[in-house]
Design a protein around this motif. Structure first.
Motif, PDB file in Angstrom:
ATOM      1  N   GLU A 104     -13.662 -36.378   6.660  1.00 24.62           N
ATOM      2  CA  GLU A 104     -13.098 -35.868   7.901  1.00 24.62           C
ATOM      3  C   GLU A 104     -11.578 -35.781   7.775  1.00 24.62           C
ATOM      4  O   GLU A 104     -10.940 -36.668   7.209  1.00 24.62           O
ATOM      5  CB  GLU A 104     -13.473 -36.784   9.059  1.00 24.62           C
ATOM      6  N   THR A 105     -11.019 -34.719   8.314  1.00 28.10           N
ATOM      7  CA  THR A 105      -9.576 -34.490   8.239  1.00 28.10           C
ATOM      8  C   THR A 105      -8.781 -35.650   8.819  1.00 28.10           C
ATOM      9  O   THR A 105      -7.696 -35.970   8.325  1.00 28.10           O
ATOM     10  CB  THR A 105      -9.216 -33.187   8.988  1.00 28.10           C
ATOM     11  N   VAL A 106      -9.297 -36.293   9.827  1.00 29.17           N
ATOM     12  CA  VAL A 106      -8.575 -37.387  10.482  1.00 29.17           C
ATOM     13  C   VAL A 106      -8.224 -38.510   9.503  1.00 29.17           C
ATOM     14  O   VAL A 106      -7.255 -39.249   9.724  1.00 29.17           O
ATOM     15  CB  VAL A 106      -9.383 -37.916  11.697  1.00 29.17           C
ATOM     16  N   LEU A 107      -8.937 -38.622   8.383  1.00 26.69           N
ATOM     17  CA  LEU A 107      -8.677 -39.681   7.410  1.00 26.69           C
ATOM     18  C   LEU A 107      -7.669 -39.294   6.329  1.00 26.69           C
ATOM     19  O   LEU A 107      -7.350 -40.116   5.472  1.00 26.69           O
ATOM     20  CB  LEU A 107      -9.989 -40.087   6.715  1.00 26.69           C
ATOM     21  N   GLU A 108      -7.161 -38.083   6.352  1.00 29.43           N
ATOM     22  CA  GLU A 108      -6.346 -37.592   5.242  1.00 29.43           C
ATOM     23  C   GLU A 108      -5.221 -38.545   4.831  1.00 29.43           C
ATOM     24  O   GLU A 108      -5.126 -38.946   3.669  1.00 29.43           O
ATOM     25  CB  GLU A 108      -5.759 -36.217   5.552  1.00 29.43           C
ATOM     26  N   ASP A 109      -4.351 -38.903   5.726  1.00 27.54           N
ATOM     27  CA  ASP A 109      -3.208 -39.764   5.380  1.00 27.54           C
ATOM     28  C   ASP A 109      -3.658 -41.138   4.890  1.00 27.54           C
ATOM     29  O   ASP A 109      -3.085 -41.682   3.943  1.00 27.54           O
ATOM     30  CB  ASP A 109      -2.260 -39.912   6.567  1.00 27.54           C
ATOM     31  N   ILE A 110      -4.669 -41.686   5.521  1.00 26.95           N
ATOM     32  CA  ILE A 110      -5.179 -43.004   5.130  1.00 26.95           C
ATOM     33  C   ILE A 110      -5.757 -42.955   3.724  1.00 26.95           C
ATOM     34  O   ILE A 110      -5.477 -43.822   2.890  1.00 26.95           O
ATOM     35  CB  ILE A 110      -6.250 -43.489   6.137  1.00 26.95           C
ATOM     36  N   LEU A 111      -6.572 -41.926   3.448  1.00 23.16           N
ATOM     37  CA  LEU A 111      -7.196 -41.813   2.126  1.00 23.16           C
ATOM     38  C   LEU A 111      -6.157 -41.588   1.034  1.00 23.16           C
ATOM     39  O   LEU A 111      -6.265 -42.141  -0.061  1.00 23.16           O
ATOM     40  CB  LEU A 111      -8.244 -40.706   2.114  1.00 23.16           C
TER      41      LEU A 111
ATOM     42  N   GLY B   5      -4.123 -46.509  -7.831  1.00 20.06           N
ATOM     43  CA  GLY B   5      -3.677 -46.140  -9.166  1.00 20.06           C
ATOM     44  C   GLY B   5      -3.759 -44.678  -9.546  1.00 20.06           C
ATOM     45  O   GLY B   5      -3.446 -44.325 -10.687  1.00 20.06           O
ATOM     46  N   ALA B   6      -4.173 -43.810  -8.642  1.00 17.63           N
ATOM     47  CA  ALA B   6      -4.217 -42.387  -8.969  1.00 17.63           C
ATOM     48  C   ALA B   6      -2.799 -41.874  -9.199  1.00 17.63           C
ATOM     49  O   ALA B   6      -1.860 -42.290  -8.540  1.00 17.63           O
ATOM     50  CB  ALA B   6      -4.896 -41.596  -7.851  1.00 17.63           C
TER      51      ALA B   6
ATOM     52  N   LEU C 246     -10.891 -45.941 -12.824  1.00 17.54           N
ATOM     53  CA  LEU C 246     -10.114 -45.585 -11.636  1.00 17.54           C
ATOM     54  C   LEU C 246     -11.007 -44.944 -10.581  1.00 17.54           C
ATOM     55  O   LEU C 246     -10.976 -45.331  -9.409  1.00 17.54           O
ATOM     56  CB  LEU C 246      -8.977 -44.625 -11.993  1.00 17.54           C
ATOM     57  N   CYS C 247     -11.797 -43.987 -10.987  1.00 15.00           N
ATOM     58  CA  CYS C 247     -12.668 -43.285 -10.034  1.00 15.00           C
ATOM     59  C   CYS C 247     -13.658 -44.242  -9.385  1.00 15.00           C
ATOM     60  O   CYS C 247     -13.893 -44.181  -8.173  1.00 15.00           O
ATOM     61  CB  CYS C 247     -13.372 -42.123 -10.727  1.00 15.00           C
ATOM     62  N   GLN C 248     -14.219 -45.159 -10.171  1.00 19.15           N
ATOM     63  CA  GLN C 248     -15.154 -46.133  -9.616  1.00 19.15           C
ATOM     64  C   GLN C 248     -14.461 -47.060  -8.621  1.00 19.15           C
ATOM     65  O   GLN C 248     -15.012 -47.392  -7.567  1.00 19.15           O
ATOM     66  CB  GLN C 248     -15.805 -46.948 -10.734  1.00 19.15           C
ATOM     67  N   ARG C 249     -13.249 -47.473  -8.926  1.00 22.16           N
ATOM     68  CA  ARG C 249     -12.473 -48.339  -8.024  1.00 22.16           C
ATOM     69  C   ARG C 249     -12.229 -47.633  -6.690  1.00 22.16           C
ATOM     70  O   ARG C 249     -12.376 -48.229  -5.617  1.00 22.16           O
ATOM     71  CB  ARG C 249     -11.150 -48.684  -8.718  1.00 22.16           C
ATOM     72  N   ILE C 250     -11.869 -46.357  -6.743  1.00 17.98           N
ATOM     73  CA  ILE C 250     -11.623 -45.583  -5.519  1.00 17.98           C
ATOM     74  C   ILE C 250     -12.901 -45.461  -4.710  1.00 17.98           C
ATOM     75  O   ILE C 250     -12.909 -45.689  -3.497  1.00 17.98           O
ATOM     76  CB  ILE C 250     -11.035 -44.205  -5.864  1.00 17.98           C
ATOM     77  N   VAL C 251     -14.009 -45.104  -5.365  1.00 18.92           N
ATOM     78  CA  VAL C 251     -15.288 -44.950  -4.670  1.00 18.92           C
ATOM     79  C   VAL C 251     -15.678 -46.247  -3.979  1.00 18.92           C
ATOM     80  O   VAL C 251     -16.038 -46.256  -2.794  1.00 18.92           O
ATOM     81  CB  VAL C 251     -16.400 -44.490  -5.640  1.00 18.92           C
TER      82      VAL C 251
END
Length: 96
Positions: free
Chosen positions: A14-21, A29-30, A67-72
């Motif tokens: 959802e767009t509302v999460l953009e800044d948080i994500l 670490g991205a 990194l990807c697993q950590r983010i997920v």
């Protein structure tokens, strides 16, 4: 030319999460990301993307598998229960 195996993580949210994500992804670490507007239909219904707060975004991150697993794991535990959130990965090769 050489290639380097990496992982592409795609997040539809959802767009509302953009800044948080973005903050979460960078803190984990991205090195960067790409965001595009997204529309479609899925388990959360049709998302037309006609309103800023009502649409979806697609975030793409290229990194190593860890990194990807950590983010997920982080995003699933913090946001998946309360927000529309879809994440998937694909192997990619960076061309150097």
């Amino acid at each position: 030319m050489t290639s380097q195996p990496m992982t592409l993580l795609i997040i539809v949210s959802e767009t509302v999460l953009e800044d948080i994500l973005i903050d979460e992804i960078m803190d984990l670490g991205a090195k960067g990301y790409t965001i595009t507007d997204a529309r479609g239909r899925g388990t959360h219904g049709t998302r037309a993307g006609r309103w800023t707060q009502g649409g979806n975004i697609r975030i793409e991150i290229v990194g190593n598998a860890e990194l990807c697993q950590r983010i997920v794991q982080r995003l699933q535990s913090a946001y998946e229960q309360d927000y529309g959130l879809l994440m998937y990965t694909a192997p990619v090769e960076l061309q150097n």
